[in-house]
Design a protein around this motif. Structure first.
Motif, PDB file in Angstrom:
ATOM      1  N   UNK A  62      20.162  13.314  -2.921  1.00 57.77           N
ATOM      2  CA  UNK A  62      20.571  12.766  -1.636  1.00 57.77           C
ATOM      3  C   UNK A  62      19.797  13.435  -0.503  1.00 57.77           C
ATOM      4  N   UNK A  63      19.237  12.618   0.372  1.00 60.82           N
ATOM      5  CA  UNK A  63      18.424  13.135   1.472  1.00 60.82           C
ATOM      6  C   UNK A  63      16.935  13.143   1.201  1.00 60.82           C
ATOM      7  N   UNK A  64      16.522  12.835  -0.037  1.00 63.74           N
ATOM      8  CA  UNK A  64      15.094  12.810  -0.370  1.00 63.74           C
ATOM      9  C   UNK A  64      14.460  11.486   0.058  1.00 63.74           C
ATOM     10  N   UNK A  65      13.204  11.558   0.455  1.00 62.88           N
ATOM     11  CA  UNK A  65      12.382  10.378   0.722  1.00 62.88           C
ATOM     12  C   UNK A  65      11.324  10.303  -0.371  1.00 62.88           C
ATOM     13  N   UNK A  66      11.197   9.145  -0.997  1.00 60.89           N
ATOM     14  CA  UNK A  66      10.197   8.929  -2.038  1.00 60.89           C
ATOM     15  C   UNK A  66       9.119   8.010  -1.478  1.00 60.89           C
ATOM     16  N   UNK A  67       7.877   8.478  -1.473  1.00 58.65           N
ATOM     17  CA  UNK A  67       6.735   7.673  -1.041  1.00 58.65           C
ATOM     18  C   UNK A  67       5.887   7.358  -2.269  1.00 58.65           C
ATOM     19  N   UNK A  68       5.566   6.091  -2.467  1.00 58.17           N
ATOM     20  CA  UNK A  68       4.751   5.669  -3.603  1.00 58.17           C
ATOM     21  C   UNK A  68       3.493   5.010  -3.066  1.00 58.17           C
ATOM     22  N   UNK A  69       2.352   5.636  -3.368  1.00 56.95           N
ATOM     23  CA  UNK A  69       1.069   5.096  -2.901  1.00 56.95           C
ATOM     24  C   UNK A  69       0.655   3.948  -3.806  1.00 56.95           C
ATOM     25  N   UNK A  70       0.423   2.804  -3.207  1.00 56.01           N
ATOM     26  CA  UNK A  70       0.143   1.612  -3.994  1.00 56.01           C
ATOM     27  C   UNK A  70      -1.311   1.168  -3.909  1.00 56.01           C
ATOM     28  N   UNK A  71      -1.533  -0.006  -4.473  1.00 56.50           N
ATOM     29  CA  UNK A  71      -0.504  -0.806  -5.149  1.00 56.50           C
ATOM     30  C   UNK A  71      -0.182  -0.226  -6.523  1.00 56.50           C
ATOM     31  N   UNK A  72       1.089   0.076  -6.767  1.00 55.03           N
ATOM     32  CA  UNK A  72       1.470   0.675  -8.043  1.00 55.03           C
ATOM     33  C   UNK A  72       2.882   0.240  -8.415  1.00 55.03           C
ATOM     34  N   UNK A  73       3.039  -0.179  -9.651  1.00 55.27           N
ATOM     35  CA  UNK A  73       4.364  -0.437 -10.169  1.00 55.27           C
ATOM     36  C   UNK A  73       5.071   0.908 -10.320  1.00 55.27           C
ATOM     37  N   UNK A  74       6.346   0.966  -9.971  1.00 53.91           N
ATOM     38  CA  UNK A  74       7.072   2.220 -10.105  1.00 53.91           C
ATOM     39  C   UNK A  74       8.522   1.954 -10.483  1.00 53.91           C
ATOM     40  N   UNK A  75       9.208   3.038 -10.848  1.00 56.37           N
ATOM     41  CA  UNK A  75      10.503   2.897 -11.496  1.00 56.37           C
ATOM     42  C   UNK A  75      11.492   3.910 -10.922  1.00 56.37           C
ATOM     43  N   UNK A  76      12.776   3.554 -11.007  1.00 50.20           N
ATOM     44  CA  UNK A  76      13.841   4.470 -10.641  1.00 50.20           C
ATOM     45  C   UNK A  76      15.016   4.208 -11.576  1.00 50.20           C
ATOM     46  N   UNK A  77      15.686   5.287 -11.997  1.00 53.45           N
ATOM     47  CA  UNK A  77      16.772   5.124 -12.969  1.00 53.45           C
ATOM     48  C   UNK A  77      17.693   6.331 -12.946  1.00 53.45           C
ATOM     49  N   UNK A 124      -3.814   7.983   3.147  1.00 59.26           N
ATOM     50  CA  UNK A 124      -3.030   7.667   1.962  1.00 59.26           C
ATOM     51  C   UNK A 124      -3.596   8.347   0.718  1.00 59.26           C
ATOM     52  N   UNK A 125      -4.917   8.502   0.681  1.00 58.62           N
ATOM     53  CA  UNK A 125      -5.538   9.156  -0.480  1.00 58.62           C
ATOM     54  C   UNK A 125      -5.102  10.611  -0.598  1.00 58.62           C
ATOM     55  N   UNK A 126      -4.667  11.208   0.503  1.00 57.64           N
ATOM     56  CA  UNK A 126      -4.196  12.590   0.480  1.00 57.64           C
ATOM     57  C   UNK A 126      -2.798  12.742  -0.078  1.00 57.64           C
ATOM     58  N   UNK A 127      -2.150  11.623  -0.401  1.00 56.76           N
ATOM     59  CA  UNK A 127      -0.815  11.668  -0.979  1.00 56.76           C
ATOM     60  C   UNK A 127      -0.891  11.545  -2.495  1.00 56.76           C
ATOM     61  N   UNK A 128      -0.001  12.203  -3.224  1.00 59.03           N
ATOM     62  CA  UNK A 128       0.094  11.951  -4.668  1.00 59.03           C
ATOM     63  C   UNK A 128       0.528  10.507  -4.912  1.00 59.03           C
ATOM     64  N   UNK A 129       0.408  10.053  -6.174  1.00 61.32           N
ATOM     65  CA  UNK A 129       0.877   8.711  -6.496  1.00 61.32           C
ATOM     66  C   UNK A 129       2.338   8.537  -6.108  1.00 61.32           C
ATOM     67  N   UNK A 130       3.133   9.562  -6.373  1.00 59.87           N
ATOM     68  CA  UNK A 130       4.543   9.548  -5.997  1.00 59.87           C
ATOM     69  C   UNK A 130       4.869  10.880  -5.321  1.00 59.87           C
ATOM     70  N   UNK A 148       0.820  -1.210   0.000  1.00 58.15           N
ATOM     71  CA  UNK A 148       0.000   0.000   0.000  1.00 58.15           C
ATOM     72  C   UNK A 148       0.853   1.259   0.000  1.00 58.15           C
ATOM     73  N   UNK A 149       2.059   1.153   0.524  1.00 52.37           N
ATOM     74  CA  UNK A 149       2.947   2.306   0.536  1.00 52.37           C
ATOM     75  C   UNK A 149       4.385   1.815   0.451  1.00 52.37           C
ATOM     76  N   UNK A 150       5.079   2.212  -0.612  1.00 58.22           N
ATOM     77  CA  UNK A 150       6.505   1.911  -0.744  1.00 58.22           C
ATOM     78  C   UNK A 150       7.285   3.150  -0.331  1.00 58.22           C
ATOM     79  N   UNK A 151       8.449   2.941   0.252  1.00 58.27           N
ATOM     80  CA  UNK A 151       9.271   4.054   0.704  1.00 58.27           C
ATOM     81  C   UNK A 151      10.705   3.814   0.270  1.00 58.27           C
ATOM     82  N   UNK A 152      11.297   4.843  -0.320  1.00 58.36           N
ATOM     83  CA  UNK A 152      12.693   4.781  -0.756  1.00 58.36           C
ATOM     84  C   UNK A 152      13.405   6.017  -0.221  1.00 58.36           C
TER      85      UNK A 152
END
Length: 314
Positions: free
Chosen positions: A62-77, A130-136, A36-40
Motif C-alpha cells: 500500500x502506497x507504492x507506485x508501479x511504473x512499467x516502461x512500455x510497450x510491455x505486457x505486464x502482470x499483477x497478482x 524513459x530509458x533510464x527507468x527499469x522495465x518495472x 509507453x508508460x503504464x502507472x499503477x
C-alpha cells in the motif's frame, strides 16, 4: 524552466486514469502492451507485479507506485506467477465519463485495491528519460511525503462521482507521475540522465534552466558562464564534467532535438523551424542540421515520414 518539465511539456505527455480495482483472495491479471508508460498505484493491501512469463516479481505494498516502461505486457497478482486473465476483459461499472470500477478474485481475505493509468508521449524527446527507468519500477511513497499526500488525494477522488472527475484525476495523475519520476531518478542516480544530477548543481543548473527557457537565444560560452556566475574556464570544466559534453555542444544538441521534433511533426516549413531555434536564416539552419546529422533537414523529414525508416531516425 527545468529540464524535466521541458521534456514532459514538449513531449505533450498525456496520462489518463482509467480504473479502480478491488481484488479479493486469489487473483491475477494481465495488462496489454501498448502505452509507453503504464502507472499503477497500490491503495490498499499488497500484490506482486512482473513483466515477463518467468514470474520474476516485485512485492508491492500500500502506497507504492508501479511504473512499467512500455510497450510491455505486464502482470499483477496475489502471488508470484499466479494464473492471470486479461485485465481489459473484466466487467466494470462506474459513473459515465469517470474511472471504471472493477471487482474480481475468488475467496476471502484482505482485498488489494489499486488504480491503473497510462501515458503517451509524442515524438522522441522523452526517450532518454524513459530509458533510464527499469522495465518495472516500484517507487515507495513515504508516510508524510508529498507523493503519499497526492496518492491519498487521488484515491479519495477516484471513488467519487462528482462532475469533472476524470479531468481532476488526470491532473492528479500528472502530479503523481512527476513526483514518482523525481524520487526514482534521485534514488537511482547511476541510471538517471546526466542532466538530472546536473540540475542540483547551483551553477550548472542555472545555465541549463536558461538554455531550456530560451533555446533560440544566440548563446555564447560567456553568456552561459554569466548565468552560472562563474568564469568561462571554470564553468566549461564544471559543465563538461557533469554533462559529458561542452556547454555549446549541449546547446546545439538540444536545438537539433527540437528541430527533429518539428520536422517529424511536418507542419512547419524550414524557415519557421530556423526562426524558432534562433538561426538567422533557413540556410544557416540547414547547414547546422547537416553538420550534425549528415543529411539535410528536408531529406531527414522525408525519411522520418517513411514507415520503414521512422523507427530508426534519431
Amino acid at each position: 524552466m527545468d529540464v524535466l518539465t521541458d521534456l514532459l511539456q514538449r513531449s505533450r505527455a498525456r496520462g489518463a486514469a482509467f480504473s479502480h480495482s478491488t481484488a479479493h483472495g486469489a487473483w491475477g491479471v494481465r495488462f496489454p502492451a501498448g502505452s509507453k508508460l503504464a502507472i499503477h498505484g497500490i491503495l490498499g493491501g499488497e500484490a506482486f507485479a512482473w513483466t515477463d512469463d518467468t514470474g520474476r516479481s516485485r512485492h508491492v505494498l500500500s502506497g507504492d507506485i508501479v511504473l512499467v516502461r512500455g510497450p510491455a505486457e505486464h502482470f499483477m497478482a496475489h502471488v508470484p506467477g499466479a494464473d492471470v486473465i486479461p485485465f481489459l476483459g473484466l466487467p466494470s461499472s462506474g459513473p459515465p465519463g469517470g474511472a471504471r470500477r472493477m471487482v474480481f478474485g475468488t475467496g476471502s481475505g484482505e482485498p488489494t485495491t489499486f488504480f491503473c493509468g497510462a501515458y503517451t508521449f509524442e515524438g522522441t524527446l522523452c526517450t532518454g528519460l524513459l530509458a533510464g527507468l527499469p522495465d518495472l519500477t516500484v517507487v515507495r511513497s513515504r508516510a508524510g511525503s508529498s507523493l503519499r499526500a497526492s496518492l491519498d488525494l487521488f484515491a479519495g477522488e477516484l471513488l467519487g462521482d462528482a462532475p469533472g472527475q476524470q479531468a481532476l484525476l488526470d491532473s492528479l495523475l500528472d502530479v503523481i507521475l512527476v513526483q514518482a519520476l523525481r524520487q526514482q531518478l534521485a534514488t537511482d542516480v547511476q541510471a538517471a540522465p546526466a542532466w538530472f544530477s546536473a540540475m542540483d548543481d547551483p551553477a550548472v543548473g542555472a545555465s541549463l534552466r536558461a538554455v531550456h527557457a530560451t533555446p533560440a537565444r544566440a548563446w555564447t560560452l560567456a553568456d552561459l558562464a554569466a548565468e552560472a556566475s562563474l568564469s568561462r574556464a571554470t564553468f566549461a570544466r564544471r559543465f563538461t564534467a557533469l554533462l559529458g559534453v561542452p556547454p555549446l555542444t549541449y546547446v546545439t544538441d538540444w536545438r537539433m532535438a527540437l528541430a527533429r521534433e518539428q520536422l517529424r511533426d511536418g507542419a512547419a516549413g524550414l524557415a519557421a523551424v530556423a526562426r524558432s531555434l534562433g538561426y538567422a536564416s533557413e540556410f544557416s539552419f540547414a547547414a547546422a542540421f547537416k553538420r550534425h546529422h549528415g543529411t539535410s533537414p528536408g531529406r531527414w523529414r522525408t525519411a522520418a515520414a517513411s514507415p520503414s525508416h521512422a523507427g530508426s531516425v534519431g
